[in-house]
Scaffold this active site. Structure first.
Site, PDB file in Angstrom:
ATOM      1  N   ASP A  61       0.852  -1.192   0.000  1.00  0.00           N
ATOM      2  CA  ASP A  61       0.000   0.000   0.000  1.00  0.00           C
ATOM      3  C   ASP A  61       0.885   1.237   0.000  1.00  0.00           C
ATOM      4  O   ASP A  61       2.103   1.138   0.113  1.00  0.00           O
ATOM      5  CB  ASP A  61      -0.941  -0.003   1.211  1.00  0.00           C
ATOM      6  CG  ASP A  61      -0.214  -0.393   2.475  1.00  0.00           C
ATOM      7  OD1 ASP A  61       0.998  -0.104   2.580  1.00  0.00           O
ATOM      8  OD2 ASP A  61      -0.841  -0.982   3.366  1.00  0.00           O
ATOM      9  N   ASP A  63       1.397   4.848   1.890  1.00  0.00           N
ATOM     10  CA  ASP A  63       1.039   5.772   2.963  1.00  0.00           C
ATOM     11  C   ASP A  63       1.559   7.148   2.597  1.00  0.00           C
ATOM     12  O   ASP A  63       2.639   7.285   2.026  1.00  0.00           O
ATOM     13  CB  ASP A  63       1.664   5.322   4.285  1.00  0.00           C
ATOM     14  CG  ASP A  63       1.123   3.974   4.724  1.00  0.00           C
ATOM     15  OD1 ASP A  63      -0.037   3.671   4.373  1.00  0.00           O
ATOM     16  OD2 ASP A  63       1.846   3.227   5.388  1.00  0.00           O
ATOM     17  N   ASP A 145      10.839   3.543  12.314  1.00  0.00           N
ATOM     18  CA  ASP A 145      11.605   2.476  12.964  1.00  0.00           C
ATOM     19  C   ASP A 145      12.990   2.225  12.353  1.00  0.00           C
ATOM     20  O   ASP A 145      13.995   2.260  13.044  1.00  0.00           O
ATOM     21  CB  ASP A 145      10.781   1.180  13.056  1.00  0.00           C
ATOM     22  CG  ASP A 145      10.051   0.810  11.766  1.00  0.00           C
ATOM     23  OD1 ASP A 145      10.259   1.481  10.737  1.00  0.00           O
ATOM     24  OD2 ASP A 145       9.275  -0.167  11.784  1.00  0.00           O
TER      25      ASP A 145
HETATM   26  P1  ATP Z   1       4.550  -3.383   4.759  1.00  0.00           P
HETATM   27  O1  ATP Z   1       5.017  -3.410   3.367  1.00  0.00           O
HETATM   28  O2  ATP Z   1       4.635  -4.707   5.385  1.00  0.00           O
HETATM   29  O3  ATP Z   1       3.227  -2.708   4.965  1.00  0.00           O
HETATM   30  P2  ATP Z   1       5.594  -1.021   5.948  1.00  0.00           P
HETATM   31  O4  ATP Z   1       7.013  -0.538   6.057  1.00  0.00           O
HETATM   32  O5  ATP Z   1       4.681  -0.228   5.077  1.00  0.00           O
HETATM   33  O6  ATP Z   1       5.644  -2.525   5.512  1.00  0.00           O
HETATM   34  P3  ATP Z   1       3.706  -0.593   8.036  1.00  0.00           P
HETATM   35  O7  ATP Z   1       3.485  -1.421   9.253  1.00  0.00           O
HETATM   36  O8  ATP Z   1       2.650  -0.524   7.007  1.00  0.00           O
HETATM   37  O9  ATP Z   1       5.057  -1.115   7.412  1.00  0.00           O
HETATM   38  O10 ATP Z   1       4.081   0.872   8.541  1.00  0.00           O
HETATM   39  C1  ATP Z   1       4.242   1.968   7.651  1.00  0.00           C
HETATM   40  C2  ATP Z   1       5.440   2.822   8.079  1.00  0.00           C
HETATM   41  O11 ATP Z   1       5.192   3.394   9.370  1.00  0.00           O
HETATM   42  C3  ATP Z   1       6.747   2.074   8.221  1.00  0.00           C
HETATM   43  O12 ATP Z   1       7.423   1.975   6.983  1.00  0.00           O
HETATM   44  C4  ATP Z   1       7.488   2.914   9.221  1.00  0.00           C
HETATM   45  O13 ATP Z   1       8.083   4.040   8.609  1.00  0.00           O
HETATM   46  C5  ATP Z   1       6.386   3.420  10.142  1.00  0.00           C
HETATM   47  N1  ATP Z   1       6.176   2.532  11.304  1.00  0.00           N
HETATM   48  C6  ATP Z   1       5.317   1.503  11.409  1.00  0.00           C
HETATM   49  N2  ATP Z   1       5.374   0.921  12.602  1.00  0.00           N
HETATM   50  C7  ATP Z   1       6.305   1.616  13.309  1.00  0.00           C
HETATM   51  C8  ATP Z   1       6.820   1.521  14.623  1.00  0.00           C
HETATM   52  N3  ATP Z   1       6.401   0.573  15.449  1.00  0.00           N
HETATM   53  N4  ATP Z   1       7.757   2.421  15.010  1.00  0.00           N
HETATM   54  C9  ATP Z   1       8.169   3.391  14.156  1.00  0.00           C
HETATM   55  N5  ATP Z   1       7.746   3.520  12.914  1.00  0.00           N
HETATM   56  C10 ATP Z   1       6.819   2.656  12.481  1.00  0.00           C
HETATM   57 MG    MG Z   2       2.529  -0.624   4.823  1.00  0.00          MG
END
Ligand code: ATP
Ligand code: MG
Length: 409
Positions: A61, A63, A145
């Site tokens: 997705d 964001d 993170d």
């Molecule tokens: P995926 O492709 O699995 O969705 P993602 O990197 O997009 O991976 P998400 O859980 O959707 O992960 O979170 C979106 C973003 O928000 C992350 O890329 C990160 O920058 C931030 N984020 C998410 N969870 C945390 C956390 N626990 N602490 C700090 N930043 C976070």
């Molecule tokens: Mg994501």
């Protein structure tokens, strides 16, 4: 290293210096970005979307991060809902696609005295419970993170903006915590299992100080919110790389604080470990084939061997097989809820799958037809087939039920 790290000049890659094209971004996300930009706001794709585009993977997705406040966002988009108590963000809906849009966040304050107006509240030992203060793009990047999750794609000039060294780490294939790992993992212990997930999914290494920090801090997972753990656990095993992720969980020893009784039980016997590995390999095959496995079936499969073991103990102590299967699932999954809050409905569904296994042995009279048309049949059958194959058992029964299913069409 201090957290937040000192602000620094970002590395900016111009459009001609990277491979991210608008073609690969969902049209809904593009619309939201342009709309925000046209209203005079900064609008970036943030997080996993940028990382995956740069790696030429298909993002799950997109964001969006912006300097518009949640209220300003709501003022611009009619198709918008504000959600979240911990941090308010906007869900903008276009043609059924939800584009999560959040305002740049400020860092977690270093000084406890700042935790005064209920905007921030710290729980035990420095965990952040609630926050809702806006910040600059740099601050937003640095409170994410990992460095590879802190990249921005700027719709204004199609550049990539890197405040945390993520571009370098993408090249080196490294999961590196932003700031001091001990501090960041204490703030939010769930980040430790996220590190294992990204390492497994992307085929990256966990940077050494982060790795050492996980080994030191893994027991803090017990204090993470069990509902968030449930969400992350699902992501761990549905990501299409469950086998690799599981291997990282074992290597970092995160498995013990996550699934306490189960992990000790696995340690006792290699055959049990093999079952779990084969479960994840099966999950990954299903994902590759585009199949969506729901959480109850996932849990039934992962813990199936363990539940059968617990059930046998209850039978040996005098319980009837059906009651034993039901009791084993409830005892284990409800007990586990202190760490990972499995919803009640999912627990009932797992118990159903396990109890229904007994019905595969009743292949006389009207029972098979009745079972075949039962709503829980398919999940139970998938489990039965999987366990028959792993244990090379019940081959005749499996053939019988496979035929019956095909006849049904
Ligand atoms: P995926 O492709 O699995 O969705 P993602 O990197 O997009 O991976 P998400 O859980 O959707 O992960 O979170 C979106 C973003 O928000 C992350 O890329 C990160 O920058 C931030 N984020 C998410 N969870 C945390 C956390 N626990 N602490 C700090 N930043 C976070
Ligand atoms: Mg994501």
């Amino acid at each position: 290293m201090t957290y937040p790290p000192p602000l620094m000049e970002p590395v900016i890659l111009k459009r001609s210096e990277h491979n991210v094209s608008r073609k690969n971004i969902s049209s809904a996300a593009i619309k939201v970005l342009y709309r925000l930009k046209d209203e005079g706001y900064t609008a970036y794709i943030a997080g996993g979307g940028v990382r995956d585009l740069l790696l030429e993977r298909n993002p799950k997705d997109f964001d969006i991060a912006t300097d518009a406040t949640p209220e300003q966002i709501r003022g611009i988009f009619r198709n918008c809902r504000l959600i979240g108590r911990r941090f308010r963000l906007a869900h903008i809906i276009y043609h059924g696609e939800i584009i999560e849009t959040s305002t740049f966040r400020a860092p977690v304050p270093e000084d406890e005295s700042l935790y005064c107006d209920n905007t921030f509240r710290t729980g035990t030992e420095g965990m952040v419970m609630r926050d809702n203060v806006f910040g600059t793009p740099e601050e937003d990047a640095r409170r994410r993170d990992f460095t590879i999750n802190a990249l921005f794609y700027n719709i204004a000039d199609f550049s990539i903006i890197d405040y945390a060294g993520g571009l370098e780490d993408l090249k080196k294939k490294i999961i590196r915590v932003i700031g001091d790992p001990d501090k960041r993992f204490t703030e939010d212990p769930v980040r430790m299992i996220r590190a294992a997930r990204f390492a497994g999914t992307l085929g990256f290494d966990i940077e050494q100080t982060a790795y050492d920090s996980i080994c030191r801090n893994k027991d803090k997972l017990a204090s993470a919110a069990s509902s968030r753990m449930y969400e992350e656990v699902q992501k761990l095993f549905f990501c299409g790389h469950a086998t690799a992720v599981f291997q990282w969980l074992e290597k970092t020893d995160l498995l013990h604080p996550m699934f306490h009784d189960f992990s000790h039980w696995i340690d006792e016997d290699k055959a049990r470990h093999d079952w779990v590995i084969q479960t994840f390999e099966q999950m990954d095959r299903w994902r590759k084939a585009g199949l969506n496995v729901h959480p109850a079936l996932l849990f039934a499969l992962i813990f199936g061997e363990y539940h059968e073991f617990l059930s046998q103990q209850l039978i040996d102590a005098g319980a009837a097989p059906h009651d034993a299967a039901n009791e084993a699932v409830h005892r284990h999954l409800q007990g586990m809820c202190e760490n990972v809050r499995v919803p009640k409905q999912a627990i009932f569904q797992v118990a159903d799958i396990m109890c229904n296994q007994l019905r595969f042995h009743k292949n006389k009279g009207k029972q098979p037809q009745r079972f075949l048309h039962h709503k829980g049949f398919l999940d139970a059958f998938l489990y039965f087939k999987f366990s028959a194959k792993v244990h090379k058992r019940n081959e005749d029964l499996l053939a019988y039920w496979t035929d019956l299913r095909q006849q049904k069409g």
